[in-house]
Design a protein around this motif. Structure first.
Motif, mmCIF file in Angstrom:
data_model
loop_
_atom_site.group_PDB
_atom_site.id
_atom_site.type_symbol
_atom_site.label_atom_id
_atom_site.label_comp_id
_atom_site.label_asym_id
_atom_site.label_seq_id
_atom_site.Cartn_x
_atom_site.Cartn_y
_atom_site.Cartn_z
ATOM 1 N N ASP A 57 48.222 -45.203 -38.012
ATOM 2 C CA ASP A 57 49.518 -45.434 -37.220
ATOM 3 C C ASP A 57 49.261 -46.515 -36.165
ATOM 4 N N ARG A 58 47.916 -46.605 -35.697
ATOM 5 C CA ARG A 58 47.705 -47.454 -34.966
ATOM 6 C C ARG A 58 47.545 -48.948 -35.194
ATOM 7 N N MET A 59 47.281 -49.157 -36.581
ATOM 8 C CA MET A 59 47.213 -50.445 -36.999
ATOM 9 C C MET A 59 48.579 -50.784 -37.213
ATOM 10 N N ILE A 60 49.281 -49.921 -37.809
ATOM 11 C CA ILE A 60 51.045 -50.277 -38.131
ATOM 12 C C ILE A 60 51.589 -50.586 -36.819
ATOM 13 N N THR A 61 51.102 -49.955 -35.736
ATOM 14 C CA THR A 61 51.633 -50.351 -34.432
ATOM 15 C C THR A 61 51.338 -51.702 -34.133
ATOM 16 N N ALA A 87 43.237 -60.081 -46.262
ATOM 17 C CA ALA A 87 44.511 -59.980 -47.193
ATOM 18 C C ALA A 87 45.420 -58.642 -46.734
ATOM 19 N N VAL A 88 44.743 -57.480 -46.648
ATOM 20 C CA VAL A 88 45.308 -56.252 -46.185
ATOM 21 C C VAL A 88 46.105 -56.622 -44.686
ATOM 22 N N VAL A 89 45.327 -57.495 -43.799
ATOM 23 C CA VAL A 89 45.831 -57.638 -42.535
ATOM 24 C C VAL A 89 47.317 -58.281 -42.593
ATOM 25 N N ALA A 90 46.970 -59.533 -43.701
ATOM 26 C CA ALA A 90 48.512 -60.295 -43.979
ATOM 27 C C ALA A 90 49.643 -59.479 -44.307
ATOM 28 N N ALA A 99 43.478 -55.873 -35.122
ATOM 29 C CA ALA A 99 43.648 -55.287 -36.673
ATOM 30 C C ALA A 99 42.417 -55.674 -37.621
ATOM 31 N N LEU A 100 42.132 -57.209 -37.458
ATOM 32 C CA LEU A 100 41.228 -57.676 -38.232
ATOM 33 C C LEU A 100 39.698 -57.186 -38.055
ATOM 34 N N SER A 101 39.401 -56.718 -36.666
ATOM 35 C CA SER A 101 38.177 -56.320 -36.240
ATOM 36 C C SER A 101 38.072 -54.949 -36.855
ATOM 37 N N PHE A 102 39.049 -54.159 -37.201
ATOM 38 C CA PHE A 102 38.911 -52.834 -37.775
ATOM 39 C C PHE A 102 39.025 -52.868 -39.257
ATOM 40 N N LEU A 103 39.796 -53.574 -39.550
ATOM 41 C CA LEU A 103 40.432 -53.599 -41.095
ATOM 42 C C LEU A 103 39.267 -54.426 -42.228
ATOM 43 N N ARG A 104 38.823 -55.537 -41.625
ATOM 44 C CA ARG A 104 38.095 -56.371 -42.220
ATOM 45 C C ARG A 104 38.234 -56.684 -43.615
ATOM 46 N N PRO A 127 46.653 -61.895 -30.674
ATOM 47 C CA PRO A 127 45.609 -60.781 -30.386
ATOM 48 C C PRO A 127 45.780 -59.381 -30.919
ATOM 49 N N ALA A 128 46.906 -59.200 -31.279
ATOM 50 C CA ALA A 128 47.046 -58.076 -31.903
ATOM 51 C C ALA A 128 46.595 -58.268 -33.562
ATOM 52 N N ARG A 129 46.736 -59.076 -34.203
ATOM 53 C CA ARG A 129 46.406 -59.519 -35.472
ATOM 54 C C ARG A 129 44.828 -59.471 -35.446
ATOM 55 N N ARG A 130 44.310 -60.150 -34.397
ATOM 56 C CA ARG A 130 42.512 -60.032 -34.090
ATOM 57 C C ARG A 130 41.920 -58.709 -34.070
#
Length: 148
Positions: free
Chosen positions: A49-53, A74-77, A66-71, A61-64
């Motif tokens: 839920d936090r990642m979707i938010t 492609a999934v972040v995009a 998310a990328l620090s958590f998801l790694r 900043p939000a993209r960064r």
């Protein structure tokens, strides 16, 4: 005693547990439905839920974050383009947990955790014309061999 400690330990050390959460959230956002144990699904629900938010916020900043958590780039995009746009009007509650079965090895309660709004895939209906044409071809070949 673990007074005022929230979250489940899941029998793992901290770094292993965080790696598990990252991989489960990444898989959930990539495939939009995964099967795991009930305890893991309940923990992963909040992170998803936090990642979707973050995806709904948009911006660099939000993209960064998310990328620090998801790694996974492609999934972040996918999160920022596809998933966030589907949940634009929804204020929360992006996942659902459905009980599926008991695991054979240890009888653990297995659940499917999925995104609430998933794109529907059209079901492939086998064409009857192709099946009839194949049937005619197979019947004609033996009769041609019998005449020779």
């Amino acid at each position: 005693m673990r007074h005022k400690k929230k979250g489940r330990q899941l029998g793992r050390q901290t770094k292993h547990r965080w790696a598990l959460f990252r991989s489960l959230v990444t898989s959930l956002l990539e495939h939009e439905r995964i099967e795991t144990t009930e305890a893991k699904a309940k923990e992963v629900r909040g992170f998803t839920d936090r990642m979707i938010t973050l995806g709904k916020e948009g911006g660099l900043p939000a993209r960064r974050r998310a990328l620090s958590f998801l790694r996974s780039k492609a999934v972040v995009a996918k999160l920022f383009s596809d998933v966030a746009s589907r949940f634009r009007e929804r204020p929360g509650g992006y996942t659902r947990i459905i009980r599926t079965r008991r695991r054979i090895g240890d009888a653990a309660e297995m659940v499917a955790i999925e995104l609430v709004t998933r794109p529907e895939k059209p079901k492939a209906v086998p064409s009857t014309d192709v099946a009839v044409a194949d049937k005619k071809d197979t019947t004609e070949k033996p009769s041609a061999q019998a005449e020779s």
